[in-house]
Design a protein around this motif. Sequence first.
Motif, PDB file in Angstrom:
ATOM      1  N   GLU A  27       3.402  -3.087  -8.997  1.00 41.77           N
ATOM      2  CA  GLU A  27       2.945  -3.992 -10.272  1.00 41.77           C
ATOM      3  C   GLU A  27       1.698  -3.514 -10.726  1.00 41.77           C
ATOM      4  O   GLU A  27       1.375  -3.481 -11.862  1.00 41.77           O
ATOM      5  CB  GLU A  27       3.492  -5.385 -10.021  1.00 41.77           C
ATOM      6  N   VAL A  28       0.778  -3.827  -9.762  1.00 42.54           N
ATOM      7  CA  VAL A  28      -0.411  -3.575  -9.926  1.00 42.54           C
ATOM      8  C   VAL A  28      -0.951  -2.104 -10.694  1.00 42.54           C
ATOM      9  O   VAL A  28      -1.676  -2.006 -11.609  1.00 42.54           O
ATOM     10  CB  VAL A  28      -1.286  -3.840  -8.932  1.00 42.54           C
ATOM     11  N   ALA A  29      -0.117  -1.112  -9.897  1.00 39.56           N
ATOM     12  CA  ALA A  29      -0.264  -0.048 -10.644  1.00 39.56           C
ATOM     13  C   ALA A  29       0.150   0.309 -11.927  1.00 39.56           C
ATOM     14  O   ALA A  29      -0.320   0.980 -12.908  1.00 39.56           O
ATOM     15  CB  ALA A  29       0.366   1.075  -9.632  1.00 39.56           C
ATOM     16  N   ARG A  30       1.311  -0.561 -12.294  1.00 38.17           N
ATOM     17  CA  ARG A  30       1.768  -0.265 -13.675  1.00 38.17           C
ATOM     18  C   ARG A  30       1.183  -0.943 -14.532  1.00 38.17           C
ATOM     19  O   ARG A  30       0.735  -0.409 -15.778  1.00 38.17           O
ATOM     20  CB  ARG A  30       3.138  -0.927 -13.574  1.00 38.17           C
ATOM     21  N   ARG A  31       0.292  -2.242 -14.408  1.00 46.23           N
ATOM     22  CA  ARG A  31      -0.419  -2.906 -15.208  1.00 46.23           C
ATOM     23  C   ARG A  31      -1.831  -1.918 -15.402  1.00 46.23           C
ATOM     24  O   ARG A  31      -2.261  -2.009 -17.002  1.00 46.23           O
ATOM     25  CB  ARG A  31      -0.842  -4.198 -14.537  1.00 46.23           C
ATOM     26  N   LEU A  32      -2.242  -1.322 -14.598  1.00 41.72           N
ATOM     27  CA  LEU A  32      -3.453  -0.432 -14.732  1.00 41.72           C
ATOM     28  C   LEU A  32      -3.112   1.018 -15.306  1.00 41.72           C
ATOM     29  O   LEU A  32      -4.179   1.583 -15.440  1.00 41.72           O
ATOM     30  CB  LEU A  32      -4.489  -0.393 -13.448  1.00 41.72           C
ATOM     31  N   HIS A  33      -1.983   1.349 -15.114  1.00 40.91           N
ATOM     32  CA  HIS A  33      -1.476   2.673 -15.679  1.00 40.91           C
ATOM     33  C   HIS A  33      -1.893   3.926 -14.793  1.00 40.91           C
ATOM     34  O   HIS A  33      -2.439   4.859 -15.407  1.00 40.91           O
ATOM     35  CB  HIS A  33      -1.844   3.024 -17.264  1.00 40.91           C
ATOM     36  N   VAL A  34      -1.819   3.603 -13.517  1.00 41.82           N
ATOM     37  CA  VAL A  34      -2.292   4.464 -12.643  1.00 41.82           C
ATOM     38  C   VAL A  34      -1.027   4.575 -11.563  1.00 41.82           C
ATOM     39  O   VAL A  34      -0.334   3.915 -11.523  1.00 41.82           O
ATOM     40  CB  VAL A  34      -3.673   4.236 -11.935  1.00 41.82           C
ATOM     41  N   SER A  35      -1.296   5.780 -10.757  1.00 43.19           N
ATOM     42  CA  SER A  35      -0.275   6.096  -9.689  1.00 43.19           C
ATOM     43  C   SER A  35      -0.520   4.940  -8.769  1.00 43.19           C
ATOM     44  O   SER A  35      -1.561   4.345  -8.350  1.00 43.19           O
ATOM     45  CB  SER A  35      -0.564   7.299  -8.920  1.00 43.19           C
ATOM     46  N   ILE A  36       0.896   4.646  -7.979  1.00 43.33           N
ATOM     47  CA  ILE A  36       0.573   3.596  -6.828  1.00 43.33           C
ATOM     48  C   ILE A  36      -0.070   4.064  -5.795  1.00 43.33           C
ATOM     49  O   ILE A  36      -1.013   3.346  -4.948  1.00 43.33           O
ATOM     50  CB  ILE A  36       2.131   3.333  -6.281  1.00 43.33           C
ATOM     51  N   SER A  37      -0.294   5.420  -5.613  1.00 45.69           N
ATOM     52  CA  SER A  37      -1.221   5.875  -4.453  1.00 45.69           C
ATOM     53  C   SER A  37      -2.555   5.602  -4.910  1.00 45.69           C
ATOM     54  O   SER A  37      -3.421   5.411  -3.465  1.00 45.69           O
ATOM     55  CB  SER A  37      -1.149   7.460  -4.061  1.00 45.69           C
ATOM     56  N   VAL A  38      -2.975   5.591  -5.848  1.00 45.29           N
ATOM     57  CA  VAL A  38      -4.344   4.976  -6.295  1.00 45.29           C
ATOM     58  C   VAL A  38      -4.871   3.575  -5.849  1.00 45.29           C
ATOM     59  O   VAL A  38      -5.754   3.380  -5.245  1.00 45.29           O
ATOM     60  CB  VAL A  38      -4.686   5.169  -7.619  1.00 45.29           C
ATOM     61  N   ILE A  39      -3.704   2.576  -5.997  1.00 48.37           N
ATOM     62  CA  ILE A  39      -3.755   1.308  -5.662  1.00 48.37           C
ATOM     63  C   ILE A  39      -3.733   1.221  -4.097  1.00 48.37           C
ATOM     64  O   ILE A  39      -4.593   0.276  -3.346  1.00 48.37           O
ATOM     65  CB  ILE A  39      -2.702   0.573  -6.090  1.00 48.37           C
ATOM     66  N   VAL A  40      -2.948   1.921  -3.459  1.00 46.49           N
ATOM     67  CA  VAL A  40      -2.861   1.997  -1.839  1.00 46.49           C
ATOM     68  C   VAL A  40      -4.179   2.388  -1.267  1.00 46.49           C
ATOM     69  O   VAL A  40      -4.578   1.579  -0.401  1.00 46.49           O
ATOM     70  CB  VAL A  40      -1.778   3.031  -1.272  1.00 46.49           C
ATOM     71  N   ARG A  41      -4.584   3.411  -1.806  1.00 45.89           N
ATOM     72  CA  ARG A  41      -6.121   3.811  -1.175  1.00 45.89           C
ATOM     73  C   ARG A  41      -7.006   2.803  -1.600  1.00 45.89           C
ATOM     74  O   ARG A  41      -8.021   2.506  -0.802  1.00 45.89           O
ATOM     75  CB  ARG A  41      -6.391   5.108  -1.873  1.00 45.89           C
ATOM     76  N   LEU A  42      -7.106   2.102  -2.737  1.00 47.04           N
ATOM     77  CA  LEU A  42      -8.145   1.065  -2.932  1.00 47.04           C
ATOM     78  C   LEU A  42      -8.066  -0.085  -2.117  1.00 47.04           C
ATOM     79  O   LEU A  42      -9.066  -0.668  -1.571  1.00 47.04           O
ATOM     80  CB  LEU A  42      -7.744   0.717  -4.513  1.00 47.04           C
ATOM     81  N   ILE A  43      -6.681  -0.422  -1.886  1.00 51.13           N
ATOM     82  CA  ILE A  43      -6.306  -1.639  -0.970  1.00 51.13           C
ATOM     83  C   ILE A  43      -6.845  -1.404   0.507  1.00 51.13           C
ATOM     84  O   ILE A  43      -7.657  -2.218   1.088  1.00 51.13           O
ATOM     85  CB  ILE A  43      -5.054  -2.122  -1.072  1.00 51.13           C
ATOM     86  N   GLN A  44      -6.786  -0.196   0.804  1.00 48.26           N
ATOM     87  CA  GLN A  44      -7.193   0.306   2.201  1.00 48.26           C
ATOM     88  C   GLN A  44      -8.665   0.459   2.498  1.00 48.26           C
ATOM     89  O   GLN A  44      -9.336  -0.134   3.485  1.00 48.26           O
ATOM     90  CB  GLN A  44      -6.401   1.748   2.708  1.00 48.26           C
ATOM     91  N   ARG A  45      -9.278   0.942   1.271  1.00 42.76           N
ATOM     92  CA  ARG A  45     -10.818   0.808   1.471  1.00 42.76           C
ATOM     93  C   ARG A  45     -11.246  -0.246   1.331  1.00 42.76           C
ATOM     94  O   ARG A  45     -12.351  -0.907   2.031  1.00 42.76           O
ATOM     95  CB  ARG A  45     -11.184   1.667   0.184  1.00 42.76           C
ATOM     96  N   PHE A  46     -10.646  -1.405   0.866  1.00 44.58           N
ATOM     97  CA  PHE A  46     -11.232  -2.721   0.504  1.00 44.58           C
ATOM     98  C   PHE A  46     -11.023  -3.482   1.938  1.00 44.58           C
ATOM     99  O   PHE A  46     -11.807  -4.340   2.277  1.00 44.58           O
ATOM    100  CB  PHE A  46     -10.579  -3.523  -0.600  1.00 44.58           C
ATOM    101  N   THR A  47      -9.866  -3.207   2.571  1.00 45.85           N
ATOM    102  CA  THR A  47      -9.523  -3.764   3.949  1.00 45.85           C
ATOM    103  C   THR A  47     -10.536  -3.257   4.827  1.00 45.85           C
ATOM    104  O   THR A  47     -10.880  -4.053   5.693  1.00 45.85           O
ATOM    105  CB  THR A  47      -8.241  -3.566   4.221  1.00 45.85           C
ATOM    106  N   ALA A  48     -10.911  -2.152   4.890  1.00 46.91           N
ATOM    107  CA  ALA A  48     -11.773  -1.529   5.854  1.00 46.91           C
ATOM    108  C   ALA A  48     -13.318  -1.900   5.724  1.00 46.91           C
ATOM    109  O   ALA A  48     -14.034  -2.010   6.512  1.00 46.91           O
ATOM    110  CB  ALA A  48     -11.351  -0.108   5.873  1.00 46.91           C
ATOM    111  N   THR A  49     -13.612  -1.955   4.405  1.00 44.88           N
ATOM    112  CA  THR A  49     -15.079  -2.007   4.097  1.00 44.88           C
ATOM    113  C   THR A  49     -15.426  -3.130   3.398  1.00 44.88           C
ATOM    114  O   THR A  49     -16.640  -3.421   3.234  1.00 44.88           O
ATOM    115  CB  THR A  49     -15.560  -0.818   3.294  1.00 44.88           C
TER     116      THR A  49
END
Length: 317
Positions: A27-49
């Motif tokens: 749903e986050v990807a749909r709201r921002l008009h990007v691929s879900i893989s972009v959101i997955v990588r963003l959440i992974q980076r935020f969780t790690a750093t």
Amino acid sequence: MPPRRKLNEFERGRAVAWFQDGVPKREVARRLHVSISVIVRLIQRFTATGRVQERRRPGRPKKTTPREDRLIERLALQTRTASSSIIQRQLRVATNTNISQQTIRNRLHGFNLRSRHPAVRPRLTPAHRAARRAFCRRHVRWTRQQWSQVLFSDESRFTLNHNDDRLRVWRSQGEPYIDTTDQEKVAFGGGSVMVWGAFSLHHRTPLFHVQGNLTGLRYRDEILRPLAVPTLQQMGPQAVHQDDNARPHRARVVNDFLQQPGVNRMEWSACSPDLNPIENLWDELDRKVRSNHPPPRCCSLSGRRFHRGSSPPWSTL
């Protein structure tokens, strides 16, 4: 799939906040008009750093954007002959981006576009194209028996030296002019000899040495009358003589001579692709001559003609 685009820092922070509030990643990807893989990588980076900023990438950043890269590709495809300097100026006018010509070439290499020598072909008018199609339609259903009745003929010139610039040598940097890596060239091939010949599936003419310029009168009196016409008579009443549209072949005296009964002539369209199979024979004959040891050093045939009673030099091919 939503169109690919790059999120700015505010959008990345907003995406993380939505995810923390329980909004699914899709749903986050749909709201921002990007691929879900972009959101997955963003959440992974935020969780790690604990940060939403992109990691610093190694190496020098690209001077052009993906949009400018696509523009470079489009400019090259619109004008295939445009040089890198021309594309450089066009890009500067369109986007105010100033990059080097090498960068232009690098971007085109990334799109699998490389500078090559253009293929050479004759200039074809609509009449030429129509004649080509008509020739193909007349002969597309010809059988092996019909083609066996065609006497293919042509001239060929053999030179002592090739000047086609296809020779390659192995050399190191700084060795362009040493004796073992350079190539000597002689004007006009250093001597040449022209020969005429003809063959069909079951017949062949002697090889004739053409001395001097070939004219329509010489073509009629020295080639057609003593060589081609007797061979056609041996082949039978269905035999067809083929020659190209060289000026001596289409001279008025030649056309009048070939109007005699019993001689059929194949129509050959102007600027046609040279599909005459005798061209393959000339190539093989040239290879045979050059494979001699020692190689030939003289182009003279002693001024003689190979008569029908003798064995022509191409009889072993």
